[in-house]
Design an enzyme around this catalytic site. Structure first.
Site, PDB file in Angstrom:
ATOM      1  N   THR A 122      24.630 -22.409   0.657  1.00 22.53           N
ATOM      2  CA  THR A 122      25.883 -21.805   0.456  1.00 22.53           C
ATOM      3  C   THR A 122      25.668 -20.157   0.882  1.00 22.53           C
ATOM      4  O   THR A 122      26.607 -19.447   1.276  1.00 22.53           O
ATOM      5  CB  THR A 122      26.044 -21.825  -0.823  1.00 22.53           C
ATOM      6  OG1 THR A 122      24.782 -21.704  -1.668  1.00 22.53           O
ATOM      7  CG2 THR A 122      26.854 -23.140  -1.250  1.00 22.53           C
ATOM      8  N   SER A 143       7.250 -19.101   0.972  1.00 21.58           N
ATOM      9  CA  SER A 143       5.938 -17.995   1.397  1.00 21.58           C
ATOM     10  C   SER A 143       6.316 -17.052   2.258  1.00 21.58           C
ATOM     11  O   SER A 143       5.744 -16.071   2.150  1.00 21.58           O
ATOM     12  CB  SER A 143       5.022 -19.050   1.708  1.00 21.58           C
ATOM     13  OG  SER A 143       5.161 -19.770   2.877  1.00 21.58           O
ATOM     14  N   ASP A 152      16.373 -16.284  -0.283  1.00 22.16           N
ATOM     15  CA  ASP A 152      14.881 -16.132  -0.687  1.00 22.16           C
ATOM     16  C   ASP A 152      14.322 -14.803  -0.876  1.00 22.16           C
ATOM     17  O   ASP A 152      13.629 -14.643  -1.993  1.00 22.16           O
ATOM     18  CB  ASP A 152      14.221 -16.791   0.558  1.00 22.16           C
ATOM     19  CG  ASP A 152      14.630 -17.944   1.047  1.00 22.16           C
ATOM     20  OD1 ASP A 152      15.387 -18.835   0.046  1.00 22.16           O
ATOM     21  OD2 ASP A 152      14.330 -18.503   1.902  1.00 22.16           O
TER      22      ASP A 152
END
Ligand code: GLA
Length: 386
Positions: free
Chosen positions: A35, A127, A172
């Site tokens: 989204t 990461s 993120d």
């Protein structure tokens, strides 16, 4: 992470003590998948594991990059920091961040760096965003960047989009930068309006299960999904009323979807539009201490990602299906980009051992892959530790 051992490794490598230590977490997204680049809602949280970074300035006009996780060490003179390194080298993440800071007028000086992460690579727990943010916080701190965390979040996304060449959304970097202990972050990705919502999980744990099927974001179908969404928006937006797919409510979608040229575009758009509503419903459920409802919404999210968005695959589906069978699991779904990587489950504390004991072998039997399990605690965002 044993930071004393890490400091010793730094000294062994560079023959001098480090002068500062930084940390940036990984993240897990509870709900709201695919989204972010559609201007919608996400609901991630930062983990208590991530990337540590030790540094010492060296007065030598070179930057040395090393990592305890990777063999590749790179040494670059200051005038070469803007050059992309070959073969998808891990140093391109910090180099991208250095490049973005340089564009804003903050130049780094010579320094020796040692990165060390305890996030499994390529498992969809960010990461790479973690490496970007830990580098951002270091540069800001040591070289006078004066940026607020939200600016570093955007800068790190720009580094990934423009330097590394991965067209990710902002979720993120946001989760990794802005994370708050025992809170999930509700973010609307077009306006960047957000709030930290207390994660009231008394008696329950967040269990992350790794399919151990590696997924490469850059060479996956991630960009294909993005362009399908853009096409779906363009075809429904004949009057130019919408900025993003997330401006279309489900009711509007019912009137508009007949304009779509392909059935697959209908399914892609339907995932995004229903997922936004699921995030809003999930936040409400959490506020009302209704974990059962929260879990049902997680399950529905997985089904939509499987059937409409088609980003799960046999490994993620098998891991989720086996989790659904276990008594004490309130909800389970894939998390992150998909195509492999991890699932996230909310599990009754007393059922966690049984979860691991039963889901592990059942998954292995179905896929031939050994899964890994992490019990996640929700921690704070990127910061200087020492
Ligand atoms: C990856 C991307 C994010 C987001 C997720 C899917 O993690 O980096 O920006 O698009 O996939 O929700």
């Amino acid at each position: 992470m044993n930071t004393e051992a890490l400091k010793k490794s730094f000294k062994d490598l560079y023959q001098k003590e480090a002068e500062a230590l930084f940390f940036s977490p990984g993240r897990v997204n509870l709900i709201g998948e695919h989204t972010d680049y559609n201007g919608g809602y996400v609901f991630p949280c930062a983990l208590n594991f991530g990337t540590y970074l030790l540094v010492r300035r060296n007065n030598e006009k070179v930057v040395r990059f090393a990592s305890t996780n990777m063999d590749l060490k790179v040494e670059l003179t200051l005038d070469k920091l803007g050059e992309l390194q070959p073969d998808g080298a891990w140093v391109n993440y910090p180099l991208g961040v250095i490049d973005q800071f340089a564009k804003k007028g903050t130049k780094v000086e010579g320094m020796d760096l040692l990165y060390s992460g305890n996030i499994p690579n390529g498992a969809g727990l960010s990461s790479s965003a973690s490496i970007e943010l830990v580098t951002s916080v270091l540069i800001n701190d040591l070289f006078g960047g004066k940026l607020a965390m939200m600016d570093m979040v955007k800068l790190s996304q720009d580094a990934e989009n423009q330097f590394v060449g991965v067209n990710c959304g902002i979720m993120d970097q946001f989760a990794v930068g802005m994370g708050k202990e025992n809170h999930a972050l509700a973010l609307k990705c077009d306006t960047l309006k957000w709030e930290a919502v207390p994660l009231k999980l008394d008696g329950y744990k967040i269990v992350i299960s790794n399919t151990n099927k590696r997924r490469g974001l850059a060479d996956s179908k991630y960009n294909e999904r993005r362009s399908e969404c853009e096409q779906a928006l363009a075809e429904m937006n004949t009057e130019g009323k919408f900025e993003t797919l997330s401006d279309i409510s489900f009711d509007m979608f019912n009137d508009l979807h007949s304009k779509l040229s392909k059935e697959v575009l209908l399914r892609r758009a339907r995932h995004v539009i229903t997922e936004n509503q699921r995030v809003l419903d999930a936040m409400k459920a959490l506020e009302q201490n209704n974990l059962a409802e929260f879990g049902q919404l997680m399950n529905a999210s997985h089904v939509s990602l499987r059937d409409d968005y088609e980003v799960t695959g046999i490994e993620l589906d098998a891991l989720v299906e086996e989790a659904w069978r276990i008594e004490g699991v309130v909800g389970s779904r894939m998390t992150g980009a998909g195509f492999g990587g991890c699932t996230v489950s909310i599990v009754k504390e007393a059922a966690v051992d049984r979860f691991i004991a039963e889901v592990g072998p059942a998954y292995e039997k179905r896929t031939g892959l050994k899964p890994e399990f992490y019990i996640a605690d929700v921690g704070d965002g990127a910061r200087r530790l020492e």
